[in-house]
Design a protein around this motif. Structure first.
Motif: not given
Ligand code: AMP
Ligand code: MG
Length: 330
Positions: A12, A135-137, A166, A177-178, A183, A263, A268, A294-295
């Motif tokens: 982003e 988060s993703g990481g 993901d 993104p998965g 969800e 995150g 979700n 959050c993102t």
């Protein structure tokens, strides 16, 4: 006090202006999903190039939306790590150039600290609080005691939560993104369709492990015995159980009064619901910042900059961008 925030640590590109009165004057976010989608994941080199291409325009837009002239900015905050180093360098160089030309403080912000302090921007939460950062990481439980004061209580030993969402989406052949896709699918699935392992549940420590879950769910996907909806629902339910049990143990260990979740995975609603039940049962407050905060976004970086600047925690222009930068090493 008005701080300009810059975020370029992953996929982003974002710039924001935030005040010390907790007002978000602007928060412009450009996602690079379109650039990376065909590769099924974020390609670091492409990410860096896209940040270079768009960052100037996004900063200009953030100032315009905020109706703030660049000379009125009191400090420039930027994600200086952890993240994909090419992107981090793009943001840090830009922030240093602006800070030096304007003669204003330069604030090197740890991206995770940005997530950790968001609840103070949105809900004015007092220290200390327990933070579940998903988060993703990352997947971590932290005791947030103050600005720059973070105690790591537990973390994932392998995959991050977002990463496992993901990966499941990829197995089911859905584009990135998965998380949101899983969800959505889970809504119409049976969450008790089959058994999944309970990794590290029942263990006293607060660490997580998701790779066993990934292997088990892969077998189910390969067997073609269950519809994608059931797989998504069962997987999501098990993730919720794991997060709730570990947060329960963290509450017991710290007697915290407040829990914050942050995150991308905090978007979700099933997971939020599960944590809310835990909060009600344990009589603690649960704070979930709005999904957009959050993102990854620059408002949280600008806010962390405000918090640092108020305490005089200014950084030198020789600050080196960091690919790795654990929160506990601030
Ligand atoms: P971040 O790393 O904070 O930018 O968040 C991105 C991660 O959050 C990705 O791994 C997404 O799949 C995940 N994510 C986003 N929305 C959801 C959701 N509704 N449920 C689960 N994971 C999600
Ligand atoms: Mg991201």
């Amino acid at each position: 006090m008005k701080v300009l925030g810059i975020e370029t640590s992953c996929d982003e590109t974002s710039a924001a202006v935030v005040t010390d009165d907790r007002e978000i004057l602007s928060n412009v976010v450009r996602s690079q999903i379109a650039e990376h989608e065909i590769y099924g994941g974020v390609v670091p080199e492409i990410a860096s190039r896209a940040h270079i291409k768009f960052l100037d325009g996004i900063i200009r837009k953030a100032l315009e939306v905020a109706r703030v002239a660049i000379a009125e900015i009191d400090g420039v905050a930027v994600t200086a790590g952890p993240g994909l180093i090419g992107g981090v360098i793009v943001g840090v160089m830009e922030a240093k150039a602006l800070a030096s030309v304007l003669g204003k403080p330069f604030l090197a912000v740890n991206h995770l600290e940005g997530h950790a302090l968001t609840a103070r921007l949105t809900d004015d939460v007092e220290f200390p609080y327990l933070l579940l950062l998903v988060s993703g990481g990352h997947c971590q439980i932290l005791n947030v005691k103050g600005v720059g004061q973070y105690e790591l209580l537990g973390e994932t030993l392998d995959d991050a939560v977002g990463e496992s969402f993901d990966k499941l989406a990829k197995m089911l052949k859905f584009p990135m993104p998965g998380g949101p896709k899983i969800e959505a699918l889970a809504k119409s699935g049976n969450a008790n369709a089959f058994e999944l392992p309970r990794p590290l549940l029942g263990k006293k420590n607060l660490d997580f492990s998701f790779s066993g879950l990934k292997t088990a769910v892969k077998k189910v996907v390969d067997s073609r015995e269950f519809p994608a909806e059931d797989i998504a629902a069962t997987f999501q339910q098990r993730i919720g159980e794991i997060l709730v049990e570990k947060m329960q143990s963290a509450l017991n260990a710290t007697s915290a009064k407040r829990m914050v979740v942050a995150g991308g995975v905090a978007a979700n609603l099933h997971l939020r619901g599960a944590l809310q039940k835990l909060a009600d049962k344990s009589k603690v407050e649960l704070i979930c910042p709005p999904v957009a905060l959050c993102t990854d976004n620059a408002a949280m970086i600008a806010w962390a900059g405000v918090e640092k600047l108020r305490l005089g925690l200014v950084d030198g222009l020789d600050f080196k961008p960091r690919a790795r930068w654990p929160l506990v090493n601030l």
